[in-house]
Design an enzyme around this catalytic site. Structure first.
Site, PDB file in Angstrom:
ATOM      1  N   CYS A 113     -12.988  -0.676   7.708  1.00 42.51           N
ATOM      2  CA  CYS A 113     -13.641  -1.240   9.033  1.00 42.51           C
ATOM      3  C   CYS A 113     -14.896  -1.937   8.617  1.00 42.51           C
ATOM      4  O   CYS A 113     -15.136  -1.967   7.298  1.00 42.51           O
ATOM      5  CB  CYS A 113     -13.945  -0.157   9.834  1.00 42.51           C
ATOM      6  SG  CYS A 113     -15.364   0.910   9.597  1.00 42.51           S
ATOM      7  N   GLN A 135       5.859  -5.388   3.740  1.00 37.84           N
ATOM      8  CA  GLN A 135       5.470  -6.521   3.159  1.00 37.84           C
ATOM      9  C   GLN A 135       6.240  -7.627   2.309  1.00 37.84           C
ATOM     10  O   GLN A 135       5.799  -8.522   2.083  1.00 37.84           O
ATOM     11  CB  GLN A 135       3.879  -6.469   2.540  1.00 37.84           C
ATOM     12  CG  GLN A 135       2.925  -5.851   3.522  1.00 37.84           C
ATOM     13  CD  GLN A 135       2.246  -6.833   4.401  1.00 37.84           C
ATOM     14  OE1 GLN A 135       2.420  -8.126   4.218  1.00 37.84           O
ATOM     15  NE2 GLN A 135       1.386  -6.591   5.148  1.00 37.84           N
TER      16      GLN A 135
HETATM   17  C1  LIG Z   1       2.128  -3.610   8.924  1.00 35.12           C
HETATM   18  C2  LIG Z   1       2.574  -2.569   7.847  1.00 35.12           C
HETATM   19  C3  LIG Z   1       3.026  -1.212   8.424  1.00 35.12           C
HETATM   20  C4  LIG Z   1       3.142  -0.865   9.849  1.00 35.12           C
HETATM   21  O1  LIG Z   1       3.950  -1.694  10.537  1.00 35.12           O
HETATM   22  P1  LIG Z   1       4.024  -1.811  12.220  1.00 35.12           P
HETATM   23  O2  LIG Z   1       5.203  -2.420  12.513  1.00 35.12           O
HETATM   24  O3  LIG Z   1       2.889  -2.345  12.589  1.00 35.12           O
HETATM   25  O4  LIG Z   1       4.060  -0.347  12.395  1.00 35.12           O
HETATM   26  C5  LIG Z   1       3.485  -0.141   7.557  1.00 35.12           C
HETATM   27  N1  LIG Z   1       3.467  -0.233   6.375  1.00 35.12           N
HETATM   28  C6  LIG Z   1       3.114  -1.762   5.644  1.00 35.12           C
HETATM   29  C7  LIG Z   1       3.097  -1.882   4.048  1.00 35.12           C
HETATM   30  C8  LIG Z   1       2.492  -2.656   6.528  1.00 35.12           C
HETATM   31  O5  LIG Z   1       2.125  -3.650   5.861  1.00 35.12           O
END
Ligand SMILES: *Cc1c(COP(=O)(O)O)cnc(C)c1O
Length: 384
Positions: free
Chosen positions: A329, A182
């Protein structure tokens, strides 16, 4: 055609930037070669594109291109980092430290490693979502081999003091992994300055395509060794066998190049819109921001709505605004978010929480529309 809901769920995924897509397209049709084909021009063209992308990814995070391993996304990068490090270093020790507010990709991999003999400490965080650095250092033991601490939280936007945490890990000779999915492309991330040993990122969280990401693996001071998850052709220095997803990798590289240039301007503009949203919501009353205001990503606001029926809010809003709930969910038996629970929120408040995440294509008009709709729905729910 009915109007599309306002998209305020950029932390779940982002649209591919049109400039990213147009760089990818020739690699599906014209330049379709296998990057591992060494004997002809089709392969060389693909290999050259991968090499440019590798440099672009490395540049955005202050790494060397030889330290970038392409994966199918952050989940795979996280699994490779944690499983790979545990398998390699378990003869040195079996203790891993992580935090209760990590992404499930980290928490579930740690739980799996526990079955394989790892001992995992899941450290608590404070009510603002921040770690206690004294407690963190105290929890490091002689047999600790690895720390997994996210750069920025996907639900609240809280940014960890990664720099200080990595310094503590280094002092004790412990490998420091950060899930920066992120943070990369949103705020400056520098693996050298931050002393990070392993770092996961994912293209679709910063305007690249889905299904492609990378793991940064430090090559010196210290050189980190990993066991692979996949065996096969020995691609990516033997760490990730399998034919490279060339169009995806090209897209990831372009997304990184754009962020390197636009991050700062995007940051300021989006933060203003986020603050406009926050101010508008606070006029409603009975709302509170979750997470440390001083350490938040510029585009995220996780808000608790404190009134009867707040849990119904998201369902009522979904026709107009795409947001994500603070719960895992949205069914009737919604589980409150593990992140908000770890921050000490009561279940009702956690279930009545909404994550707003803005992005590059969010407009002021969209924020105004969203605020109008939220006010309307909240007033309706309150009146029953
Ligand atoms: C979206 C996300 C993931 C997973 O990433 P993908 O590429 O969708 O597997 C892992 N950690 C965080 C903090 C995320 O926001």
């Amino acid at each position: 055609m009915t109007k599309q809901p306002v998209y305020l769920d950029y932390n779940a995924t982002t649209p591919c930037d049109p400039a990213v897509l147009s760089e990818m397209l020739p690699y599906f049709t014209q330049h379709f070669g296998n990057a591992a084909s060494r004997t002809h021009a089709y392969g060389w063209v693909a290999e050259e594109a991968v090499s440019i992308a590798r440099e672009r990814v490395a540049k955005l995070i202050g790494a060397d291109s030889s330290e970038i391993i392409f994966t199918s996304g952050a989940t795979e990068a996280i699994n490779l980092a944690l499983q790979g490090a545990f398998e390699t270093y378990q003869t040195k020790g079996k203790h891993i430290i992580t935090f209760q507010t990590e992404h499930k990709a980290v928490l579930d991999t740690c739980a799996y490693l526990e079955k394989k003999g790892a001992v995992v400490t899941f450290l608590p965080i404070d009510k603002n979502g921040m770690p206690d650095l004294v407690l963190f250092e105290q929890s490091i033991r002689a047999d600790t081999i690895l720390v997994a601490a996210m750069y920025a939280n996907n639900e609240t936007g809280v940014v960890f003091p990664v720099n200080e945490m990595a310094a503590i890990a280094k002092k004790h000779g412990v490998i420091f992994f950060s899930d920066a999915t992120q943070a990369v492309g949103k705020i400056p991330v520098d693996v050298l300055k931050d002393d990070i040993d392993l770092l996961a990122l994912s293209a679709h969280k910063f305007y690249g395509p889905k299904g492609v990401g990378a793991l940064y693996v430090r090559r010196k001071n210290p050189r980190v060794k990993l066991n692979p998850l996949l065996y096969g052709g020995g691609h990516e220095k033997g760490l990730r066998s399998g034919t490279l997803n060339v169009p995806g990798i090209v897209g990831l590289g372009k997304a990184c190049a754009i962020c390197l240039v636009d991050m700062q301007n995007d940051h300021l503009r989006i933060q203003q819109l986020r603050d406009q949203l926050l101010n508008g919501l606070s006029e409603l009353g009975c709302t509170s921001l979750n997470g440390d205001k001083q350490h938040l990503l510029p585009h995220v606001a996780n808000i608790s709505f404190d009134f009867a029926g707040a849990a119904q809010l998201i369902g009522q809003l979904s026709k107009h605004i795409a947001v994500s709930s603070g719960s895992a969910c949205t069914s009737a038996s919604a589980e409150p978010s593990h992140v908000l629970k770890a921050m000490g929120l009561k279940d009702e408040l956690a279930i009545g929480s909404i994550r707003f995440s803005l992005g590059r294509f969010t407009t002021e008009d969209e924020i105004t529309t969203a605020l109008t709709k939220i006010k309307q729905v909240v007033q309706e729910l309150r009146s029953v």
